[in-house]
Design an enzyme around this catalytic site. Structure first.
Site, PDB file in Angstrom:
ATOM      1  N   ASP A 205     -50.373 -54.750 -71.160  1.00  0.00           N
ATOM      2  CA  ASP A 205     -49.519 -55.499 -72.091  1.00  0.00           C
ATOM      3  C   ASP A 205     -49.990 -55.249 -73.523  1.00  0.00           C
ATOM      4  O   ASP A 205     -51.081 -54.724 -73.745  1.00  0.00           O
ATOM      5  CB  ASP A 205     -49.603 -56.995 -71.749  1.00  0.00           C
ATOM      6  CG  ASP A 205     -48.336 -57.730 -72.109  1.00  0.00           C
ATOM      7  OD1 ASP A 205     -47.500 -57.162 -72.844  1.00  0.00           O
ATOM      8  OD2 ASP A 205     -48.176 -58.875 -71.664  1.00  0.00           O
ATOM      9  N   HIS A 332     -37.059 -53.106 -69.025  1.00  0.00           N
ATOM     10  CA  HIS A 332     -37.501 -54.193 -69.922  1.00  0.00           C
ATOM     11  C   HIS A 332     -37.794 -53.700 -71.344  1.00  0.00           C
ATOM     12  O   HIS A 332     -37.364 -54.320 -72.319  1.00  0.00           O
ATOM     13  CB  HIS A 332     -38.723 -54.875 -69.312  1.00  0.00           C
ATOM     14  CG  HIS A 332     -39.308 -55.982 -70.125  1.00  0.00           C
ATOM     15  ND1 HIS A 332     -38.571 -57.060 -70.562  1.00  0.00           N
ATOM     16  CD2 HIS A 332     -40.578 -56.184 -70.602  1.00  0.00           C
ATOM     17  CE1 HIS A 332     -39.348 -57.879 -71.249  1.00  0.00           C
ATOM     18  NE2 HIS A 332     -40.572 -57.371 -71.295  1.00  0.00           N
TER      19      HIS A 332
END
Ligand code: N7H
Length: 492
Positions: A205, A332
């Site tokens: 992330d 995404h």
């Protein structure tokens, strides 16, 4: 999430016109955090709270300047081969519209701050975000404290260890005494071992963040945006709605529970149905392999050296993939940052990315919460203990940034519009398979083209997602004032 800024960049590019001493440290660069306590509170004694804020709390707030200096220390620390975490306690403080209203009644419950979503509050906006709600519009999956107790403010307390942040939280509560009551307290933690920096589904992330003019030397592919998209008082809109909002920012908090064993099992079974590999399917839903490597650059297999390498992991803009052969439009990272999908600059230099994408970017600063998946949970395919992401992002307009990305892009099956498959048939992109929410019961989502047509092929395929694998369990909209506003306007 780790910010893409590094000490190296900062040395080369720190320019004085961004007021690093006034902007709280989590907004632009991100507080250093291996552990973080989210301490939500109600103000019980306004006059007493103001006194403590002015005399003892405001000085403890960690600024962007301090965060920047700590980046240098951390680099040296690591260069010397040290692996023990530095304490690096950070404290930021933010208020809901209700909290601002208590401290500054003239703001009419925060409405004069000029952001309708902030004034309405996260609970008021839950329905429009597609969160599960009852007939009255109240969220049905939130923890009770966020439904019942009015939350006026939050301390974000960060550091190298849980013990360190807990000690700091207790110090703050000791200072504030009976002027506040705790509404909700929870710690987030960076995941252990090789999963450090990865969220609970397993993906790295904090890979793609906007760069900031005057602060960042961009990595290849990183856009340089106006600081005013994230802190008030700079371009593109130099004047904040109220003068004391200068160097402040709006913060969105969402406690997003992730159903990890369920998601893993779903990938396995859906991959079988589609006749493909489950690891590749996961990569196509996110747009990156778990290492962080973008499928746009390495569509058929992971490249674990590219994944964490900022010189390479954002160096693409989708412009050469208008047939979604490498990366589905619904992935995404393509839904939440479509880059050049609106077209390339025309001869006159007009760049659709500047006008249609950049204004909606957000600065993310979340951290995972909850334990690792247990052997029993993995074996049963069922979550027994809450885990997920304490999602945090910063912006100067909640409707035009966070909510725009969630509602107009992630939840909108039509977006991105007007694209065609290589055989000429129209693309129906579908929902973002990670964070998209279909508010219409039974909340089933579909996404286009999970099966790759790379490098050639014209197979049409659709992903069906019967369940949400991310469930919102709490949320709050906050204003993060400058240090000056904390010591003056908000505490007098
Ligand atoms: Fe997302 N995930 O693990 O799949 N996100 N996200 N996100 N997200 C990103 O670049 C994830 C959420 C954005 O510029 C990556 O950091 C999960 C919300 C944006 O390329 C991964 C959750 C919103 C980007 C994840 C979650 C966003 C981004 C790739 C919730 C806003 C940058 C690594 C539990 C509404 C896009 C990276 C770009 C990236 C995941 C939430 C937005 C792996 C699990 C709520 C703008």
């Amino acid at each position: 999430m780790t910010n893409a800024l590094t000490p190296q960049n900062l040395t080369a590019n720190t320019v004085p016109n961004i007021d690093l001493d006034q902007i709280q440290g989590d907004v632009l660069i991100g507080l250093q955090k291996l552990a973080e306590q989210f301490l939500f509170f109600q103000i019980k004694d306004v006059a007493g709270f103001k006194t403590m804020l002015r005399k003892q709390i405001a000085h403890r707030i960690t600024t962007t300047r301090t965060v920047q200096e700590r980046e240098f220390h951390l680099r040296d620390h690591k260069d010397q081969g040290n692996t023990t975490p530095l304490p690096n306690i950070g404290v930021n403080l933010a208020f809901t519209a209700g909290g601002i209203g208590k401290l500054m009644p003239a703001t009419n419950n925060g409405t004069t701050l000029g952001d309708a979503s902030f004034a309405a509050g996260a609970k008021g906006q839950a329905k429009s975000l597609g969160d599960p709600v009852d007939a009255a519009g109240n969220p049905t999956t939130w923890v009770p404290q966020f439904l019942n107790a009015a939350i006026d403010g939050v301390f974000l307390i960060t550091g190298g260890t849980d013990a360190g942040v807990n000690t700091e939280a207790n110090k703050l509560l000791g200072i504030l005494g009976t002027t506040v009551a705790v509404s909700f307290q929870e710690n987030g933690d960076v995941r252990p071992g090789l999963e450090k920096g990865h969220e609970h589904f397993g993906w790295l992330d904090g890979v793609s963040q906007p760069g900031i003019k005057g602060l960042t030397m961009p990595f290849p592919g990183q856009r340089l945006l106006d600081p005013g998209l994230f802190a008030f008082g700079y371009g593109p809109t130099a004047n904040p709605p109220l003068p004391w909002m200068k160097n402040g920012s709006f913060m969105v908090f969402r406690r997003l529970k992730q159903l990890v064993p369920e998601f893993d099992d779903y990938l396995e079974s859906q991959a079988q149905t589609l006749g493909m590999d489950s690891v590749l399917l996961g990569a196509r839903l996110v747009g990156r392999w778990k290492s962080g490597a973008p499928i746009e650059l390495t569509p058929s297999q992971d490249d674990s050296t590219m994944g964490p390498d900022p010189q390479r992991n954002n160096n693409f803009d989708f412009s050469d993939d208008q047939g979604e052969r490498r990366c589905p439009f619904g992935a995404h990272i393509r839904k939440t940052n479509p880059r050049a999908d609106f077209g390339l600059p025309n001869n006159a230099g007009l760049d659709p990315q500047t006008t249609a994408v950049d204004p909606h970017r957000i600065m993310r600063a979340g951290i995972p919460f909850g334990p690792e998946v247990s052997v029993a949970e993995a074996a049963n395919g069922t979550t027994a203990t809450d885990r997920g992401l304490m999602f945090v992002c910063y912006q100067t307009s909640i409707p035009n940034q966070f909510e725009f990305v969630q509602i107009k892009w992630a939840n909108n099956p039509g977006f991105i519009f007007g694209k065609r498959h290589p055989d000429g048939s129209p693309v129906v992109t579908g929902f973002d398979p990670i964070i998209g929410q279909n508010a219409t019961p039974p909340r089933v989502r579909t996404t286009d083209e999970p099966v790759p047509n790379y490098p050639i092929g014209n197979v049409r395929s659709t992903l069906n997602e019967p369940n949400d694998f991310i469930v919102p369990t709490a949320a709050g909209y906050f204003f993060v004032p400058s240090i000056e506003a904390l010591t003056n306007e908000l505490s007098t």
